[in-house]
Write a protein that holds these residues in place. Sequence first.
Motif, PDB file in Angstrom:
ATOM      1  N   MET A   1       0.814  -1.045   0.049  1.00  0.00           N
ATOM      2  CA  MET A   1       0.105   0.063  -0.068  1.00  0.00           C
ATOM      3  C   MET A   1       0.879   1.091  -0.048  1.00  0.00           C
ATOM      4  SD  MET A   1      -2.845  -1.697   0.937  1.00  0.00           S
ATOM      5  CE  MET A   1      -4.072  -0.590   0.415  1.00  0.00           C
ATOM      6  N   GLU A   2       0.514   2.103  -0.784  1.00  0.00           N
ATOM      7  CA  GLU A   2       1.358   3.590  -0.864  1.00  0.00           C
ATOM      8  C   GLU A   2       1.451   4.191   0.470  1.00  0.00           C
ATOM      9  OE1 GLU A   2       0.945   5.944  -4.121  1.00  0.00           O
ATOM     10  OE2 GLU A   2       0.866   4.249  -5.702  1.00  0.00           O
ATOM     11  N   THR A   3       0.597   3.842   1.422  1.00  0.00           N
ATOM     12  CA  THR A   3       0.585   4.652   2.958  1.00  0.00           C
ATOM     13  C   THR A   3       1.137   3.495   3.779  1.00  0.00           C
ATOM     14  OG1 THR A   3      -1.722   4.036   3.149  1.00  0.00           O
ATOM     15  CG2 THR A   3      -0.845   6.176   2.202  1.00  0.00           C
ATOM     16  N   TYR A   4       1.968   2.635   3.504  1.00  0.00           N
ATOM     17  CA  TYR A   4       2.170   1.544   4.444  1.00  0.00           C
ATOM     18  C   TYR A   4       2.981   1.950   5.750  1.00  0.00           C
ATOM     19  CZ  TYR A   4       5.069  -2.267   6.314  1.00  0.00           C
ATOM     20  OH  TYR A   4       5.828  -3.208   6.863  1.00  0.00           O
ATOM     21  N   ILE A   5       2.393   1.597   6.828  1.00  0.00           N
ATOM     22  CA  ILE A   5       3.009   1.703   8.219  1.00  0.00           C
ATOM     23  C   ILE A   5       3.116   0.588   9.006  1.00  0.00           C
ATOM     24  CG2 ILE A   5       2.371   4.336   8.227  1.00  0.00           C
ATOM     25  CD1 ILE A   5      -0.148   3.410  10.048  1.00  0.00           C
ATOM     26  N   GLU A   6       3.708   0.287  10.036  1.00  0.00           N
ATOM     27  CA  GLU A   6       3.677  -0.870  10.589  1.00  0.00           C
ATOM     28  C   GLU A   6       2.382  -1.039  11.240  1.00  0.00           C
ATOM     29  OE1 GLU A   6       6.343  -3.137  10.852  1.00  0.00           O
ATOM     30  OE2 GLU A   6       7.136  -1.981   9.377  1.00  0.00           O
ATOM     31  N   PRO A   7       2.196  -2.354  11.566  1.00  0.00           N
ATOM     32  CA  PRO A   7       0.805  -2.508  12.245  1.00  0.00           C
ATOM     33  C   PRO A   7       0.547  -1.926  13.682  1.00  0.00           C
ATOM     34  CG  PRO A   7       1.925  -4.652  11.553  1.00  0.00           C
ATOM     35  CD  PRO A   7       2.696  -3.667  11.465  1.00  0.00           C
ATOM     36  N   LYS A   8      -0.657  -1.347  13.738  1.00  0.00           N
ATOM     37  CA  LYS A   8      -0.930  -0.727  14.903  1.00  0.00           C
ATOM     38  C   LYS A   8      -1.473  -1.732  16.120  1.00  0.00           C
ATOM     39  CE  LYS A   8      -1.711   3.858  13.309  1.00  0.00           C
ATOM     40  NZ  LYS A   8      -2.558   4.890  13.418  1.00  0.00           N
ATOM     41  N   GLU A   9      -1.693  -1.149  17.370  1.00  0.00           N
ATOM     42  CA  GLU A   9      -2.545  -2.306  17.997  1.00  0.00           C
ATOM     43  C   GLU A   9      -3.834  -2.139  18.140  1.00  0.00           C
ATOM     44  OE1 GLU A   9      -1.327  -4.260  20.472  1.00  0.00           O
ATOM     45  OE2 GLU A   9       0.704  -3.932  19.736  1.00  0.00           O
ATOM     46  N   LEU A  10      -4.835  -3.086  17.923  1.00  0.00           N
ATOM     47  CA  LEU A  10      -6.154  -2.949  18.069  1.00  0.00           C
ATOM     48  C   LEU A  10      -6.622  -1.936  19.082  1.00  0.00           C
ATOM     49  CD1 LEU A  10      -7.177  -6.661  17.600  1.00  0.00           C
ATOM     50  CD2 LEU A  10      -7.773  -4.891  16.037  1.00  0.00           C
ATOM     51  N   VAL A  11      -7.624  -1.196  18.751  1.00  0.00           N
ATOM     52  CA  VAL A  11      -8.362  -0.284  19.675  1.00  0.00           C
ATOM     53  C   VAL A  11      -9.767  -0.451  19.839  1.00  0.00           C
ATOM     54  CG1 VAL A  11      -6.535   1.560  19.268  1.00  0.00           C
ATOM     55  CG2 VAL A  11      -8.740   1.529  18.069  1.00  0.00           C
ATOM     56  N   VAL A  12     -10.400   0.162  20.920  1.00  0.00           N
ATOM     57  CA  VAL A  12     -11.807  -0.213  21.183  1.00  0.00           C
ATOM     58  C   VAL A  12     -12.548   0.597  20.164  1.00  0.00           C
ATOM     59  CG1 VAL A  12     -13.779   0.295  22.703  1.00  0.00           C
ATOM     60  CG2 VAL A  12     -11.617  -0.455  23.584  1.00  0.00           C
ATOM     61  N   ASN A  13     -13.481   0.005  19.644  1.00  0.00           N
ATOM     62  CA  ASN A  13     -14.354   0.475  18.599  1.00  0.00           C
ATOM     63  C   ASN A  13     -15.905   0.270  18.761  1.00  0.00           C
ATOM     64  OD1 ASN A  13     -15.433   1.526  16.101  1.00  0.00           O
ATOM     65  ND2 ASN A  13     -14.399   0.055  14.920  1.00  0.00           N
ATOM     66  N   PRO A  14     -16.510   1.273  19.511  1.00  0.00           N
ATOM     67  CA  PRO A  14     -17.899   1.092  19.696  1.00  0.00           C
ATOM     68  C   PRO A  14     -18.935   0.797  18.645  1.00  0.00           C
ATOM     69  CG  PRO A  14     -17.450   2.956  20.548  1.00  0.00           C
ATOM     70  CD  PRO A  14     -16.012   2.409  19.927  1.00  0.00           C
ATOM     71  N   HIS A  15     -18.391   1.181  17.350  1.00  0.00           N
ATOM     72  CA  HIS A  15     -19.283   1.516  16.071  1.00  0.00           C
ATOM     73  C   HIS A  15     -19.005   0.347  15.084  1.00  0.00           C
ATOM     74  CE1 HIS A  15     -20.106   5.492  17.654  1.00  0.00           C
ATOM     75  NE2 HIS A  15     -18.594   5.558  17.541  1.00  0.00           N
TER      76      HIS A  15
ATOM     77  N   GLU B   1      10.201 -11.800   3.553  1.00  0.00           N
ATOM     78  CA  GLU B   1      10.612 -10.656   2.704  1.00  0.00           C
ATOM     79  C   GLU B   1       9.785 -10.370   1.401  1.00  0.00           C
ATOM     80  OE1 GLU B   1      13.869  -9.183   2.744  1.00  0.00           O
ATOM     81  OE2 GLU B   1      13.867 -10.493   4.831  1.00  0.00           O
ATOM     82  N   ASN B   2       8.640 -11.025   1.417  1.00  0.00           N
ATOM     83  CA  ASN B   2       7.558 -10.740   0.207  1.00  0.00           C
ATOM     84  C   ASN B   2       6.047 -10.495   0.590  1.00  0.00           C
ATOM     85  OD1 ASN B   2       9.445 -10.686  -2.335  1.00  0.00           O
ATOM     86  ND2 ASN B   2      10.141 -12.583  -1.696  1.00  0.00           N
ATOM     87  N   ILE B   3       6.052 -10.795   2.173  1.00  0.00           N
ATOM     88  CA  ILE B   3       4.782 -10.647   2.648  1.00  0.00           C
ATOM     89  C   ILE B   3       4.774 -10.078   3.717  1.00  0.00           C
ATOM     90  CG2 ILE B   3       2.581 -11.812   3.464  1.00  0.00           C
ATOM     91  CD1 ILE B   3       3.536 -14.319   1.934  1.00  0.00           C
ATOM     92  N   GLN B   4       3.697  -8.925   3.900  1.00  0.00           N
ATOM     93  CA  GLN B   4       3.988  -8.016   4.885  1.00  0.00           C
ATOM     94  C   GLN B   4       2.209  -7.834   5.573  1.00  0.00           C
ATOM     95  OE1 GLN B   4       4.794  -6.337   1.794  1.00  0.00           O
ATOM     96  NE2 GLN B   4       6.756  -7.180   1.959  1.00  0.00           N
ATOM     97  N   LEU B   5       2.313  -7.738   6.958  1.00  0.00           N
ATOM     98  CA  LEU B   5       1.030  -7.398   7.672  1.00  0.00           C
ATOM     99  C   LEU B   5       1.465  -5.983   7.946  1.00  0.00           C
ATOM    100  CD1 LEU B   5      -1.638  -8.033   8.618  1.00  0.00           C
ATOM    101  CD2 LEU B   5      -0.660  -8.501  10.941  1.00  0.00           C
ATOM    102  N   CYS B   6       0.359  -4.865   7.248  1.00  0.00           N
ATOM    103  CA  CYS B   6       0.468  -3.624   7.512  1.00  0.00           C
ATOM    104  C   CYS B   6      -0.630  -2.867   7.949  1.00  0.00           C
ATOM    105  CB  CYS B   6       1.204  -2.937   6.668  1.00  0.00           C
ATOM    106  SG  CYS B   6       0.548  -2.758   4.819  1.00  0.00           S
ATOM    107  N   CYS B   7      -0.646  -1.453   8.010  1.00  0.00           N
ATOM    108  CA  CYS B   7      -1.634  -0.766   8.290  1.00  0.00           C
ATOM    109  C   CYS B   7      -1.523   0.547   7.148  1.00  0.00           C
ATOM    110  CB  CYS B   7      -1.768   0.103   9.640  1.00  0.00           C
ATOM    111  SG  CYS B   7      -2.213  -1.028  11.004  1.00  0.00           S
ATOM    112  N   ALA B   8      -2.509   0.967   6.667  1.00  0.00           N
ATOM    113  CA  ALA B   8      -2.354   2.038   5.915  1.00  0.00           C
ATOM    114  C   ALA B   8      -2.999   3.360   6.816  1.00  0.00           C
ATOM    115  CB  ALA B   8      -3.020   1.812   4.541  1.00  0.00           C
ATOM    116  N   GLU B   9      -2.280   4.181   6.746  1.00  0.00           N
ATOM    117  CA  GLU B   9      -2.802   5.484   7.683  1.00  0.00           C
ATOM    118  C   GLU B   9      -4.058   5.769   7.220  1.00  0.00           C
ATOM    119  OE1 GLU B   9      -2.713   7.537  10.966  1.00  0.00           O
ATOM    120  OE2 GLU B   9      -0.836   6.376  10.505  1.00  0.00           O
ATOM    121  N   TRP B  10      -4.094   6.090   5.982  1.00  0.00           N
ATOM    122  CA  TRP B  10      -5.353   6.849   5.500  1.00  0.00           C
ATOM    123  C   TRP B  10      -6.721   5.843   5.856  1.00  0.00           C
ATOM    124  CZ3 TRP B  10      -8.391   4.676   1.512  1.00  0.00           C
ATOM    125  CH2 TRP B  10      -8.072   3.656   0.917  1.00  0.00           C
TER     126      TRP B  10
END
Length: 183
Positions: free
Chosen positions: A1-15, A115-124
């Motif tokens: 993803m063009e906005t690749y960032i390292e995975p974040k921690e899960l957060v509470v999401n009441p929605h 080296e070829n598979i990543q778990l990531c987040c995308a900031e957007w």
Amino acid sequence: METYIEPKELVVNPHYEDQKKRTLIHLRYSTLDRPIVDLIQSFNKLPYCFTLQSCYGHFVYAGQSDEHNLEPLPITGSIDKVKYRIAYICFCIENSALGREFLKGLNNITAIDPENIQLCCAEWFWKRQVNTYALQVEPDRFKHQDTAMLDYKEAVYIEKIRNKFFVQLGELLKKLQGKNIDV
């Protein structure tokens, strides 16, 4: 993803429940890449996750200009460069025991080839929908991009990794389905 960032921690999401319902109402399975439609439908039946975007991963080269090409790379010595359009699935995951187990299972899939598979987040994505993660097949040096130019030999290797990736996602799904009722 063009906005690749390292995975974040899960957060509470009441929605989460409402967001899942709204997202799935608008999802048109007919627009997805055929090889992964069943996989996406099945993931979306799990109560603790839903998909936001996906791509099977496409290979474009001289003589094959379809940006949505689903055909395997030909066995040939005449292709020098291949444009690879990233294979990925972006999930929104509920912060629950099963959601955390699912996220751990996604992370374990990276062991196929770190080296070829990543778990990531995308900031957007995260700004729009918390607890979103992308599992992607992309050479590490290109992990911040949606496409990469590969030489033919590497493209063949990435194709094999992509295929293993989707098989392993299917295996993870079978394992998780056994822990759910009415899935």
